[in-house]
Design an enzyme around this catalytic site. Structure first.
Site, PDB file in Angstrom:
ATOM      1  CB  SER A 181      -0.906   0.012   1.230  1.00  0.00           C
ATOM      2  OG  SER A 181      -1.752   1.148   1.237  1.00  0.00           O
ATOM      3  CG  HIS A 195      -4.660   4.825  -2.115  1.00  0.00           C
ATOM      4  ND1 HIS A 195      -5.695   4.075  -2.634  1.00  0.00           N
ATOM      5  CD2 HIS A 195      -4.204   4.138  -1.048  1.00  0.00           C
ATOM      6  CE1 HIS A 195      -5.874   2.998  -1.894  1.00  0.00           C
ATOM      7  NE2 HIS A 195      -4.984   3.008  -0.928  1.00  0.00           N
ATOM      8  CG  ASN A 197      -4.817  -1.041  -1.781  1.00  0.00           C
ATOM      9  OD1 ASN A 197      -5.416  -2.066  -2.100  1.00  0.00           O
ATOM     10  ND2 ASN A 197      -5.450   0.096  -1.518  1.00  0.00           N
ATOM     11  CE1 TYR A 198      -3.901  -3.425  -8.292  1.00  0.00           C
ATOM     12  CE2 TYR A 198      -1.994  -1.995  -7.977  1.00  0.00           C
ATOM     13  CZ  TYR A 198      -3.186  -2.292  -8.623  1.00  0.00           C
ATOM     14  OH  TYR A 198      -3.667  -1.447  -9.594  1.00  0.00           O
ATOM     15  N   GLY A 349      -2.961  -2.776  20.901  1.00  0.00           N
ATOM     16  CA  GLY A 349      -1.721  -3.237  20.312  1.00  0.00           C
ATOM     17  C   GLY A 349      -1.509  -2.841  18.873  1.00  0.00           C
ATOM     18  CB  ALA A 350      -3.517  -0.840  16.510  1.00  0.00           C
ATOM     19  CD  GLU A 353       3.467   7.255  14.632  1.00  0.00           C
ATOM     20  OE1 GLU A 353       3.664   7.870  13.570  1.00  0.00           O
ATOM     21  OE2 GLU A 353       2.950   7.777  15.629  1.00  0.00           O
TER      22      GLU A 353
END
Length: 394
Positions: A181, A195, A197-198, A349-350, A353
């Site tokens: 991404s 932008h 993403n694949y 816990g994500a 950043e």
């Protein structure tokens, strides 16, 4: 925000099956093997990965995926080839694509990306490359995620019910997900944000062999000032890639992109579109992988000529303020409309950043701002409220 991890996972069981395999966001699905079908909105790369990490961290009885052990052994043996499992080939592709795109952007900007890596004990890794306060780009980020894990039974049930996946299991089901991404925010308001993403998702048998697999992805452009030749160029490069594999892909995926990147509370699109798709499994896996590689490799061709053309154009302070207002809308979409971002931020816990990597360094909100009638700013707003077909769909 949810009050506890237990409550979070309980409340999100119905969406957990969507957010893990997607590693991105989705909306109304333009089916390739079915008719148009509504799916609940999914999750962004960072949000989905963060959710996976949080879920596994909260489950002491996490079962390691057999495929992770086998793939680690294969990596140690030498270079990946076309005879290797799709997991390893997709991983190799996104890592290579990330390196090539980073090099392309560095050659334009003159400043290097910072690089952060992370590892999962259950299997997998991530690499996040970010450039901030560059010469051309205010902020640019390119991230990849490789994840091995277990889908809980509730997620399997929901995936079967909502997405028509032929999966049955009494317990956790092993899965693999890989994706890339990126987002680029240039300094010059004449140069657009982009932008892309694949990603690839695989449900596995207990022995690590593939059971089900599908691809997803897309790329879209978000200008502050509209140059029609840029819009045409971007869409034409994408369409040319799509038509190598299916004449219907561009039309279907372009319309899907327009539907998804829509800021409902503003009544306008985030940008001028591109393509967006999910659950792509209408052709043999080898052919679809070739399609994904084709589209990923077209990123630089679709975007860099535009940046080079616009990055040194003169601009006024008023133009910069308009860019900041448009970036405010970009932020609104990501934080208000994108459920992946919201879910990631609520997940214990994500990697915060990584989730917020897509946001620009600066943005602006002015109370009751409206562009002047017949201005270039108003021209863009008109297009965002009424999306165009920049090139023929057929």
């Amino acid at each position: 925000m949810l009050k506890s991890a237990t409550r979070l996972l309980t409340k999100t069981n119905r969406g957990f099956s969507s957010q893990i395999p997607r590693l991105y966001s989705t909306a109304t699905r333009a089916g390739t093997t079915q008719s148009w079908k509504k799916y609940q909105t999914g999750y962004a790369v960072a949000g989905a990965t963060a959710a996976i990490l949080a879920f596994t961290a909260l489950n002491a009885k996490e079962v390691f995926c057999d495929a992770a052990h086998e793939d680690n052994q294969r990596r140690a043996e030498g270079p990946i080839t076309d005879q290797d499992p799709m997991r390893l080939r997709m991983e190799s592709f996104v890592k290579g694509l990330q390196s090539r795109i980073v090099a392309d952007i560095e050659s334009i900007d003159g400043k290097q990306f910072s690089r952060t890596t992370w590892q999962r004990k259950e299997g997998g890794e991530g690499i996040t490359c970010v450039l901030q306060d560059g010469n051309v780009f205010e902020k640019a980020g390119v991230g990849i995620s490789i994840v091995y894990g277990q889908l809980p039974k509730a997620a399997v049930e929901q995936m079967r019910h909502d997405r028509g996946k032929d999966i049955s299991a009494d317990g956790p089901v092993p899965f693999f997900a890989a994706g890339i991404s990126l987002v680029m925010h240039p300094h010059n308001p004449n140069a657009p944000t982009v932008h892309m993403n694949y990603r690839y998702f695989e449900i596995e048998n207990p022995d690590g062999s593939p059971r089900l697999a599908w691809f997803g992805g897309g790329s879209d452009l978000t200008p502050s000032y509209l140059f029609e030749e840029d819009a045409i160029h971007f869409h034409q490069v994408i369409k040319d890639g799509c038509e190598k594999y299916d004449k219907k892909y561009y039309s279907t995926f372009k319309q899907w992109c327009d539907k998804y990147f829509y800021i409902k509370h503003r009544g306008e699109s985030r940008g001028i579109g591109g393509i967006f798709f999910d659950d792509l499994d209408d052709k043999p896996t080898e052919e679809l992988f070739s399609f994904i590689k084709e589209m990923g490799n077209r990123f630089s061709q679709s975007y860099i000529p535009i940046v080079k053309k616009r990055m040194n154009m003169k601009f006024t302070e008023e133009m910069k303020e308009w860019q900041q207002i448009r970036r405010g809308r970009y932020v609104e979409f990501n934080l208000v409309c994108d459920r992946g971002t919201k879910f990631g931020l609520q997940t214990p816990g994500a990697r915060i950043e990584a989730i917020l990597m897509t946001l620009p360094l600066t943005a602006r909100w002015e109370y009751m701002y409206t562009p002047k009638v017949n201005s270039t700013e108003a021209d863009l707003e008109e297009v965002l409220k009424n999306p165009r077909d920049w090139i023929p769909l057929d």
